[in-house]
Design a protein around this motif. Structure first.
Motif, PDB file in Angstrom:
ATOM      1  N   GLN A 340      26.269  -8.539  43.608  1.00  0.00           N
ATOM      2  CA  GLN A 340      26.475  -8.221  42.187  1.00  0.00           C
ATOM      3  C   GLN A 340      26.856  -6.761  41.882  1.00  0.00           C
ATOM      4  N   CYS A 341      27.901  -6.632  41.063  1.00  0.00           N
ATOM      5  CA  CYS A 341      28.338  -5.329  40.549  1.00  0.00           C
ATOM      6  C   CYS A 341      28.838  -4.388  41.649  1.00  0.00           C
ATOM      7  N   ILE A 342      29.270  -4.939  42.774  1.00  0.00           N
ATOM      8  CA  ILE A 342      29.818  -4.118  43.856  1.00  0.00           C
ATOM      9  C   ILE A 342      31.346  -4.184  43.721  1.00  0.00           C
ATOM     10  N   VAL A 450      20.330  -2.169  26.813  1.00  0.00           N
ATOM     11  CA  VAL A 450      20.451  -2.521  28.231  1.00  0.00           C
ATOM     12  C   VAL A 450      21.927  -2.636  28.634  1.00  0.00           C
ATOM     13  N   GLY A 451      22.127  -3.032  29.874  1.00  0.00           N
ATOM     14  CA  GLY A 451      23.453  -3.450  30.329  1.00  0.00           C
ATOM     15  C   GLY A 451      24.275  -2.381  31.016  1.00  0.00           C
ATOM     16  N   CYS A 452      25.488  -2.784  31.297  1.00  0.00           N
ATOM     17  CA  CYS A 452      26.431  -2.116  32.191  1.00  0.00           C
ATOM     18  C   CYS A 452      27.016  -0.826  31.611  1.00  0.00           C
ATOM     19  N   GLY A 481      18.306  -1.208  33.666  1.00  0.00           N
ATOM     20  CA  GLY A 481      19.606  -1.178  34.341  1.00  0.00           C
ATOM     21  C   GLY A 481      20.403   0.082  34.125  1.00  0.00           C
ATOM     22  N   CYS A 482      21.735  -0.114  34.058  1.00  0.00           N
ATOM     23  CA  CYS A 482      22.638   1.029  33.958  1.00  0.00           C
ATOM     24  C   CYS A 482      22.380   1.843  32.703  1.00  0.00           C
ATOM     25  N   SER A 483      21.987   1.171  31.632  1.00  0.00           N
ATOM     26  CA  SER A 483      21.739   1.866  30.378  1.00  0.00           C
ATOM     27  C   SER A 483      20.589   2.868  30.525  1.00  0.00           C
ATOM     28  N   SER A 522      15.276  -3.013  36.389  1.00  0.00           N
ATOM     29  CA  SER A 522      16.613  -3.564  36.616  1.00  0.00           C
ATOM     30  C   SER A 522      16.970  -4.577  35.532  1.00  0.00           C
ATOM     31  N   CYS A 523      18.145  -5.175  35.672  1.00  0.00           N
ATOM     32  CA  CYS A 523      18.590  -6.151  34.674  1.00  0.00           C
ATOM     33  C   CYS A 523      17.711  -7.410  34.642  1.00  0.00           C
ATOM     34  N   VAL A 524      17.257  -7.907  35.810  1.00  0.00           N
ATOM     35  CA  VAL A 524      16.360  -9.069  35.748  1.00  0.00           C
ATOM     36  C   VAL A 524      15.048  -8.693  35.058  1.00  0.00           C
ATOM     37  N   GLU A 561      29.599 -11.008  33.296  1.00  0.00           N
ATOM     38  CA  GLU A 561      29.193 -12.312  32.780  1.00  0.00           C
ATOM     39  C   GLU A 561      27.669 -12.391  32.689  1.00  0.00           C
ATOM     40  N   LYS A 562      26.986 -11.676  33.571  1.00  0.00           N
ATOM     41  CA  LYS A 562      25.518 -11.638  33.505  1.00  0.00           C
ATOM     42  C   LYS A 562      25.066 -11.091  32.154  1.00  0.00           C
ATOM     43  N   ALA A 563      25.798 -10.101  31.662  1.00  0.00           N
ATOM     44  CA  ALA A 563      25.420  -9.508  30.372  1.00  0.00           C
ATOM     45  C   ALA A 563      25.536 -10.556  29.256  1.00  0.00           C
ATOM     46  N   ILE A 564      26.554 -11.407  29.344  1.00  0.00           N
ATOM     47  CA  ILE A 564      26.712 -12.466  28.325  1.00  0.00           C
ATOM     48  C   ILE A 564      25.536 -13.450  28.410  1.00  0.00           C
TER      49      ILE A 564
HETATM   50 NI1  NFS Z   1      23.109  -5.426  34.557  1.00  0.00          NI
HETATM   51 FE1  NFS Z   1      25.802  -4.834  34.339  1.00  0.00          FE
HETATM   52 FE2  NFS Z   1      25.214  -4.383  37.158  1.00  0.00          FE
HETATM   53 FE3  NFS Z   1      22.743  -3.897  36.765  1.00  0.00          FE
HETATM   54 FE4  NFS Z   1      24.539  -2.280  35.990  1.00  0.00          FE
HETATM   55  S1  NFS Z   1      26.464  -3.267  35.670  1.00  0.00           S
HETATM   56  S2  NFS Z   1      24.750  -6.730  33.667  1.00  0.00           S
HETATM   57  S3  NFS Z   1      22.756  -3.052  34.728  1.00  0.00           S
HETATM   58  S4  NFS Z   1      24.126  -2.803  37.994  1.00  0.00           S
HETATM   59  S5  NFS Z   1      23.478  -5.870  36.664  1.00  0.00           S
END
Ligand code: NFS
Length: 653
Positions: A340-342, A450-452, A481-483, A522-524, A561-564
């Motif tokens: 994921q996300c690589i 949250v999110g990317c 996560g990234c946020s 993390s996102c989970v 798509e995970k964010a959706i």
């Molecule tokens: Ni979640 Fe987005 Fe990826 Fe983590 Fe970062 S991009 S949807 S925050 S690393 S999963």
């Protein structure tokens, strides 16, 4: 090296991250291309961006006109609403599959540990094991750890494989919220079943009513949030420890020029845990010293990095849009990735700097990368080999090294358990003080941000501006996560950042000694936000369902798509969820009205969208105020605000 970028970018316009800016300038000097360059030279397909095309069969692909959405239908007769609902559903299915497959990998590991087939990992947090078991009705009194754990993994497997019934963590959902789901028929059975059914329904010629498709999208997304993701979080805590607040350094300055730098970038904590053992292995540390290094420096990126930072204080180098840039430092001796996300683009950047890019997961190979498969049964075999490769690279470093001298220390590692303890103390651990502070108006409400990060918007900027606005208006912000990394780089995850908060939130932060922005991992770990929301409902005074809470969610720079899927499970759980950057929809269609309004009328939450973070903040605060009013607690807040503004008026006079 690549041909000259066609469009020159002004680096200051594409990211507010100073370290990333510095590395992008170096990349430009050295002729290295990144996703920022590719985004500038690849205009997003306007029809796809509106989700107005369908490629689900070979009679098409069909393109509809977003300007006249009802002027045309697909070859099979599919309307704009069917097409958009199907496209959206498939994003949910894919995102939910990613989280639940990760969660299932954690259950696989847990089962093998419990049955004694894996010795390298063990149950680290027995308290958490007992708590989780009790939360789903497993008997714990006078039973051994092994007995409880055996029941737990068998029970949690149902999250994925169950054909009929309700997933185990449905027991954690506030009663009234669950009642709404039952009435709508969206309580998830098992993730495999929900995802399969959603893929079936979105095939040509099956479900052709946007409302019915969206119902299954909700059910599938809930199987992620209250299923796959929640299981991933809980099992990871049981095996590796529940996070508690810890001071950690974030940003590219955590790399060390005189050490062997190993970056782990990915999503599953098991490989990272093993890497932590490998970098401390005396024979490998000695090998690094023999190669002229002072030691081995382990650093995380993206989501598993956020978990390791929270659990063990492993430094974190940056979020999704910095993963290519960090290779440009020339100081990375190995980048080890899983799922994921690589970005596939990492291969060519790593190649420029002779950095080994190593894939480890059987699900995720990348052409041009070295694959060293990770096996939970002998984890160090893979991670030792990565370290050996990194030492070799250190010995033969040829790339020009430049490490941005930027580190931001912050407090990470909040969990819903710790929030409980922090606010109530060990004698009366409870969410009651949080609820009280919301009721009395010091805290206006709670927001999950949250999110990317996404190269279509200035990296970190929307996250930071949105959170700044929210805390200024006394909204307590929970992050993952990234946020979380975006805000950490700006110094918001420190108790000192409370001075940026509004008077009420500031007072609470100062009393408790907490930052106005709490990083949950993390996102989970967004599932921690769901559990926190359920606790707030359970403690009382803020309504009977999650939809009643003065709360909102946001993913201002989302891309995956995970964010959706995450957005949809928050919406289906009752939360107003605002996305930024872009949204795959044609406005004013029936499907748009359903997502942005209709779902709320059905008793769920709803979607919102704005590309402007200030507008996003306004929308979220308005929603929070609307909920406060419905709860009858708007008056207390007005009083607090009146006092403050009066004071300000007096000061100004
Ligand atoms: Ni979640 Fe987005 Fe990826 Fe983590 Fe970062 S991009 S949807 S925050 S690393 S999963």
């Amino acid at each position: 090296m690549v041909e000259k970028a066609k469009k020159e970018l002004n680096i200051k316009d594409i990211t507010i991250c100073d370290a990333t800016q510095q590395m992008l300038a170096k990349a430009r000097r050295e002729g290295v291309e990144t996703a920022f360059d590719r985004a500038a030279n690849m205009k997003a397909c306007p029809i796809g961006a509106d989700s107005a095309c369908c490629k689900h069969c070979a009679m098409g692909p069909c393109r509809l006109n977003a300007k006249d959405p009802y002027g045309k239908v697909g070859v099979c007769g599919a309307t704009i609403d069917t097409i958009q609902a199907r496209n959206f559903a498939r994003m949910v299915a894919s995102g939910a599959a990613a989280h639940t497959d990760h969660g299932m990998a954690m259950v696989d590991l847990f089962r093998e540990v419990v049955n004694g087939h894996i010795k390298e990992y063990r149950i680290k947090d027995v308290n958490k094991l007992v708590q989780v078991a009790e939360s789903i009705g497993i008997e714990t009194e006078d039973r051994s750890v092994k007995e409880i754990a055996t029941d737990l993994y068998k029970e949690l497997e149902r999250t994925y494989t169950q054909v009929e019934g309700e997933i185990p963590f449905a027991k954690r959902v506030p009663e009234k919220t669950l009642e709404v789901w039952r009435k709508m028929g969206i309580v998830p059975r098992g993730a495999m079943r929900e995802i399969m059914e959603l893929m079936h329904r979105t095939h040509i010629g099956v479900d052709q009513h946007y409302e019915n498709i969206t119902k299954q999208s909700s059910r599938t997304a809930l199987a992620d949030g209250w299923g796959g993701s929640m299981v991933a979080t809980e099992i990871s805590d049981i095996l590796f420890g529940t996070p508690t607040p810890i001071a950690v350094d974030v940003n590219m300055g955590v790399l060390k020029e005189d050490q062997v730098n190993v970056i782990v970038h990915g999503h599953e904590p098991n490989m990272f845990e093993s890497m932590l053992v490998s970098v401390n292995e005396p024979s490998l540390v000695q090998a690094a010293k023999d190669a002229g290094a002072q030691g081995i420096n382990l650093v995380g990126m993206c989501c598993s990095g956020a978990e390791m930072m929270s659990r063990h204080g492993v430094p974190h180098a940056g979020n999704f849009m910095s993963t290519e840039a960090i290779l440009v430092t020339g100081a990375v001796d190995a980048m080890c990735v899983d799922i994921q996300c690589i970005k596939q683009g990492l291969v060519s950047v790593a190649d420029c700097y002779k950095t080994p890019l190593i894939t480890t997961n059987t699900r995720a190979h990348i052409e041009g990368a070295t694959h060293i498969e990770f096996d939970d049964h002998e984890p160090q075999k893979c991670t030792d080999e990565v370290v050996i490769k990194a030492i070799q690279r250190f010995k033969n470093r040829t790339a020009a090294i430049e490490i941005p001298d930027i580190r931001n220390t912050g407090i990470h590692g909040f969990s819903h358990e710790y929030i409980n303890y922090m606010l109530g103390g060990s004698f009366r651990a409870s969410y009651a003080p949080l609820n009280d502070n919301i009721i009395n108006g010091r805290i206006r409400g709670v927001a999950g941000v949250v999110g990317c990060t996404n190269p279509r918007i200035k990296q970190d900027w929307a996250h930071v501006e949105l959170v700044k606005e929210l805390i200024k208006k006394d909204v307590l912000v929970l992050q993952t996560g990234c946020s979380q990394i975006s805000l950490a780089k700006e110094g918001f995850l420190t108790p000192e950042a409370a001075y940026l908060a509004g008077p009420g939130l500031k007072e609470v932060c100062e009393t408790v000694g907490m930052p106005p922005v709490l990083g949950l991992g993390s996102c989970v770990d967004n599932s921690r936000i769901l559990i926190a929301a359920s606790e707030m409902v359970r403690v009382g005074g803020l309504g009977n369902s999650i939809a009643d809470l003065p709360a909102a969610g946001a993913a201002p720079e989302w891309m995956s798509e995970k964010a959706i899927s995450i957005g949809q499970y928050f919406v289906a759980s009752g939360v107003y969820t605002v996305f930024g950057t872009t949204f795959p929809i044609v406005e004013e269609t029936k499907f748009h009205k359903l997502l942005f309004d209709g779902l709320e009328q059905q008793g769920l939450g709803k979607w919102g969208f704005s590309a402007d973070p200030y507008e996003m903040a306004r929308m979220m605060v308005d929603h929070i105020d609307k909920k406060r009013k419905a709860l009858g607690i708007d008056k207390s807040r007005e009083r607090v605000l009146m006092d403050m503004s009066d004071r300000r008026d007096i000061e100004a006079a």
